[in-house]
Design a protein around this motif. Structure first.
Motif, mmCIF file in Angstrom:
data_model
loop_
_atom_site.group_PDB
_atom_site.id
_atom_site.type_symbol
_atom_site.label_atom_id
_atom_site.label_comp_id
_atom_site.label_asym_id
_atom_site.label_seq_id
_atom_site.Cartn_x
_atom_site.Cartn_y
_atom_site.Cartn_z
ATOM 1 N N VAL A 299 0.952 -1.333 0.047
ATOM 2 C CA VAL A 299 0.211 -0.035 -0.008
ATOM 3 C C VAL A 299 0.745 1.219 0.176
ATOM 4 C CG1 VAL A 299 -1.806 1.353 1.384
ATOM 5 C CG2 VAL A 299 -1.756 -1.172 1.208
ATOM 6 N N GLY A 300 0.619 2.137 -0.970
ATOM 7 C CA GLY A 300 1.526 3.366 -1.052
ATOM 8 C C GLY A 300 0.943 4.560 -0.031
ATOM 9 N N LEU A 301 1.732 5.260 0.392
ATOM 10 C CA LEU A 301 1.294 6.391 0.977
ATOM 11 C C LEU A 301 1.794 7.691 0.449
ATOM 12 C CD1 LEU A 301 1.897 5.696 4.859
ATOM 13 C CD2 LEU A 301 -0.057 5.290 3.561
ATOM 14 N N ILE A 302 0.899 8.730 0.351
ATOM 15 C CA ILE A 302 1.049 10.112 -0.170
ATOM 16 C C ILE A 302 0.748 11.204 0.568
ATOM 17 C CG2 ILE A 302 0.789 11.583 -2.287
ATOM 18 C CD1 ILE A 302 -0.059 9.175 -3.931
ATOM 19 N N GLU B 40 -0.576 18.371 -9.398
ATOM 20 C CA GLU B 40 0.302 18.112 -10.394
ATOM 21 C C GLU B 40 1.491 17.390 -9.959
ATOM 22 O OE1 GLU B 40 -0.503 21.164 -10.147
ATOM 23 O OE2 GLU B 40 -1.834 21.556 -11.644
ATOM 24 N N GLN B 41 1.857 17.811 -8.542
ATOM 25 C CA GLN B 41 2.838 16.886 -7.911
ATOM 26 C C GLN B 41 2.357 15.647 -7.540
ATOM 27 O OE1 GLN B 41 5.627 18.773 -5.233
ATOM 28 N NE2 GLN B 41 4.786 21.056 -5.931
ATOM 29 N N SER B 42 1.255 15.690 -7.011
ATOM 30 C CA SER B 42 0.657 14.234 -6.557
ATOM 31 C C SER B 42 0.294 13.427 -7.703
ATOM 32 C CB SER B 42 -0.816 14.547 -6.243
ATOM 33 O OG SER B 42 -0.590 15.382 -4.774
ATOM 34 N N ALA B 43 0.281 14.037 -8.924
ATOM 35 C CA ALA B 43 0.106 12.883 -9.878
ATOM 36 C C ALA B 43 1.271 12.487 -10.587
ATOM 37 C CB ALA B 43 -0.559 13.919 -11.132
ATOM 38 N N THR B 44 2.465 13.409 -10.421
ATOM 39 C CA THR B 44 3.700 12.888 -10.529
ATOM 40 C C THR B 44 4.326 11.695 -9.569
ATOM 41 O OG1 THR B 44 4.204 15.103 -11.724
ATOM 42 C CG2 THR B 44 6.086 13.561 -10.747
ATOM 43 N N VAL B 45 4.122 11.940 -8.322
ATOM 44 C CA VAL B 45 4.498 10.885 -7.318
ATOM 45 C C VAL B 45 3.637 9.610 -7.485
ATOM 46 C CG1 VAL B 45 5.505 12.549 -5.858
ATOM 47 C CG2 VAL B 45 3.138 11.971 -5.623
ATOM 48 N N THR B 46 2.309 9.832 -7.853
ATOM 49 C CA THR B 46 1.477 8.327 -7.722
ATOM 50 C C THR B 46 1.968 7.784 -9.019
ATOM 51 O OG1 THR B 46 -0.335 9.838 -7.015
ATOM 52 C CG2 THR B 46 -0.750 7.741 -8.390
ATOM 53 N N ALA B 47 2.230 8.471 -10.330
ATOM 54 C CA ALA B 47 2.888 7.600 -11.251
ATOM 55 C C ALA B 47 4.200 7.050 -10.765
ATOM 56 C CB ALA B 47 3.012 8.300 -12.543
ATOM 57 N N ARG B 48 5.017 7.506 -10.265
ATOM 58 C CA ARG B 48 6.197 7.260 -9.520
ATOM 59 C C ARG B 48 6.123 5.798 -8.724
ATOM 60 N NH1 ARG B 48 9.365 12.601 -8.434
ATOM 61 N NH2 ARG B 48 9.757 13.147 -10.465
ATOM 62 N N LEU B 49 5.052 6.042 -7.853
ATOM 63 C CA LEU B 49 4.932 4.777 -7.075
ATOM 64 C C LEU B 49 4.408 3.504 -8.002
ATOM 65 C CD1 LEU B 49 2.889 6.190 -4.021
ATOM 66 C CD2 LEU B 49 4.903 4.946 -3.943
ATOM 67 N N LEU B 50 3.553 3.864 -8.915
ATOM 68 C CA LEU B 50 3.084 2.848 -9.570
ATOM 69 C C LEU B 50 4.182 2.103 -10.413
ATOM 70 C CD1 LEU B 50 -0.476 4.110 -11.081
ATOM 71 C CD2 LEU B 50 -0.014 2.500 -9.167
ATOM 72 N N ALA C 240 -6.177 10.814 -8.892
ATOM 73 C CA ALA C 240 -7.420 10.222 -9.500
ATOM 74 C C ALA C 240 -6.970 10.225 -10.951
ATOM 75 C CB ALA C 240 -8.619 10.811 -9.130
ATOM 76 N N GLU C 241 -6.310 11.235 -11.476
ATOM 77 C CA GLU C 241 -6.154 11.290 -13.006
ATOM 78 C C GLU C 241 -5.143 10.208 -13.420
ATOM 79 O OE1 GLU C 241 -4.413 15.343 -13.501
ATOM 80 O OE2 GLU C 241 -6.441 16.172 -13.087
ATOM 81 N N VAL C 242 -4.177 9.791 -12.586
ATOM 82 C CA VAL C 242 -3.154 8.872 -12.880
ATOM 83 C C VAL C 242 -3.933 7.520 -13.010
ATOM 84 C CG1 VAL C 242 -0.930 7.590 -12.167
ATOM 85 C CG2 VAL C 242 -1.231 9.981 -12.161
ATOM 86 N N LEU C 243 -4.798 7.304 -11.999
ATOM 87 C CA LEU C 243 -5.387 5.899 -11.878
ATOM 88 C C LEU C 243 -6.193 5.707 -13.007
ATOM 89 C CD1 LEU C 243 -6.403 5.884 -8.046
ATOM 90 C CD2 LEU C 243 -4.230 4.754 -9.260
ATOM 91 N N ARG C 244 -6.926 6.833 -13.368
ATOM 92 C CA ARG C 244 -7.799 6.671 -14.642
ATOM 93 C C ARG C 244 -7.152 6.603 -15.977
ATOM 94 N NH1 ARG C 244 -12.007 11.632 -13.274
ATOM 95 N NH2 ARG C 244 -14.022 10.398 -12.710
ATOM 96 N N ARG C 245 -5.902 6.962 -16.101
ATOM 97 C CA ARG C 245 -5.078 6.945 -17.024
ATOM 98 C C ARG C 245 -4.405 5.663 -17.276
ATOM 99 N NH1 ARG C 245 -2.265 11.522 -16.334
ATOM 100 N NH2 ARG C 245 -0.448 10.593 -15.680
ATOM 101 N N ARG C 246 -4.133 4.917 -16.053
ATOM 102 C CA ARG C 246 -3.277 3.689 -16.286
ATOM 103 C C ARG C 246 -4.170 2.739 -15.491
ATOM 104 N NH1 ARG C 246 2.724 5.351 -14.523
ATOM 105 N NH2 ARG C 246 2.610 3.204 -14.179
ATOM 106 N N PRO C 247 -5.403 2.417 -15.845
ATOM 107 C CA PRO C 247 -6.094 1.489 -15.325
ATOM 108 C C PRO C 247 -5.403 -0.008 -15.199
ATOM 109 C CG PRO C 247 -7.293 1.936 -17.391
ATOM 110 C CD PRO C 247 -5.868 2.892 -16.963
#
Length: 352
Positions: free
Chosen positions: A200-203, A243-253, A273-280
């Protein structure tokens, strides 16, 4: 001989004239002591305060403020940026003026850099010079603690909001119990994942916010105690930015393929949410838990992108902060404890 019970009989309300008579001083002296003005020696002020407490004197706040035409200027200092909850909190502060107008209260909102403790400390000093009270979202840092001490020494009450600064000279904290909020998120994560084993990742927005640090600690403690099947490989900071939350989410995945859960401790839910939608395909069965019910998180809950939002009421927090600061000017003795702010849990099935 008939006993004089004017100020002490049950059902009778003590008046300033009763305090003056009991303390052996003039009404003008009582007025100066109650309103913290100069011109009264320490011994006399102490005697008046003792009578105030013994008679349980409760002033008519609206009458006492308006009769003097006095305005209390309260300043609320919030971090700038795109955080929807902070925007709602700031709007709630300004809207609360209608309710506090009868008490002679004028709230002002200030937006400053939210992650720089030195900038925050300087803003508190600058704003506090012309203020009757300051409320702010605290960074846990010595520079900020020192600025609060300086304001308190100058007679300016300071209240913390959303994230606390304990062991400081602040008069009180208004917000949820953040450790309990983190434990709630951990409990929900464990239940939603229903025995699955994985990471489980934490942000966080920033661990400089004690509130975010407490949420992290509460979340991890529940996983250790009750869900050892879940591990936390990393914590990243998104600075409450989309923007930064999207970047770190993508890095976590990317760094942890197969991640089965995400807990966003702070703001920036839109970026996650944008990253999760973009990379289902990268997170087909990922449980996502965040904070605050906003128009954005409401949509994510309905769409199934987010599983739960842990909420606090910005209107209640704004009003309680102003009430706490007002109490400093209208009640003798230590500040009355702030009313607790409830933790609310929302899923797509119980949205208001």
């Amino acid at each position: 001989m008939k006993q004089d019970t004017t100020a002490t009989d049950a059902g009778n309300k003590a008046r300033m004239v009763d305090i003056a008579r009991e303390a052996g001083v003039s009404l003008a002296t009582v007025d100066r002591v109650l309103n913290g003005r100069d011109g009264v020696n320490a011994g006399t002020a102490s005697r008046v305060q003792a009578v105030v407490q013994r008679l349980n004197y409760a002033p008519n706040l609206a009458a006492s403020q308006l009769s003097r035409g006095r305005v209390l200027q309260f300043d609320i200092v919030l971090p700038a940026g795109g955080n929807t909850f902070i925007r709602d909190l700031g709007e709630a502060v300004l809207a609360a003026e209608r309710d506090f107008n009868a008490f002679g209260v004028k709230p002002r909102r200030h937006l400053i850099e939210g992650f720089d403790p030195d900038a925050l400390a300087e803003a508190l000093r600058r704003i506090g010079r012309g203020s009757d009270g300051v409320g702010f979202i605290a960074l846990d840092h010595p520079a900020v603690r020192e600025a609060v001490a300086e304001l308190a020494a100058a007679g300016v009450p300071v209240a913390t909001m959303v994230s606390d600064l304990p062991q400081s000279a602040r008069i009180g904290y208004v917000g949820v119990d953040n450790r309990a909020a983190g434990r709630t998120a951990g409990d929900l994560m464990g239940r939603f994942l229903a025995g699955r084993k994985g990471e489980v990742g934490l942000i966080a927005g920033s661990l400089a916010y004690r509130g975010h640090e407490e949420r992290e600690a509460g979340f991890r403690s529940v996983l250790r105690e009750r869900f050892p099947n879940l591990t936390v490989p990393a914590l990243v900071e998104g600075h409450d930015s989309v923007e930064q939350s999207a970047t770190v989410t993508a890095r976590l995945l990317d760094a942890h393929p197969g991640l089965i859960g995400l807990y966003n401790i702070g703001g920036g839910n839109r970026g996650v949410a944008e990253v999760l939608r973009r990379r289902p395909a990268d997170a087909p069965h990922l449980v996502y838990i965040g904070h605050e019910l906003t128009p954005h998180t409401r949509r994510f809950l309905i769409d199934g992108v987010m599983d739960a939002a842990i909420n606090q009421n910005p209107r209640a927090e704004a009003a309680e902060t102003l009430r706490l600061l007002l109490g400093h000017h209208t009640r003798p003795g230590p500040a009355e404890p702030a009313a607790p702010v409830r933790i609310e849990i929302f899923t797509r099935e119980n949205l208001p």
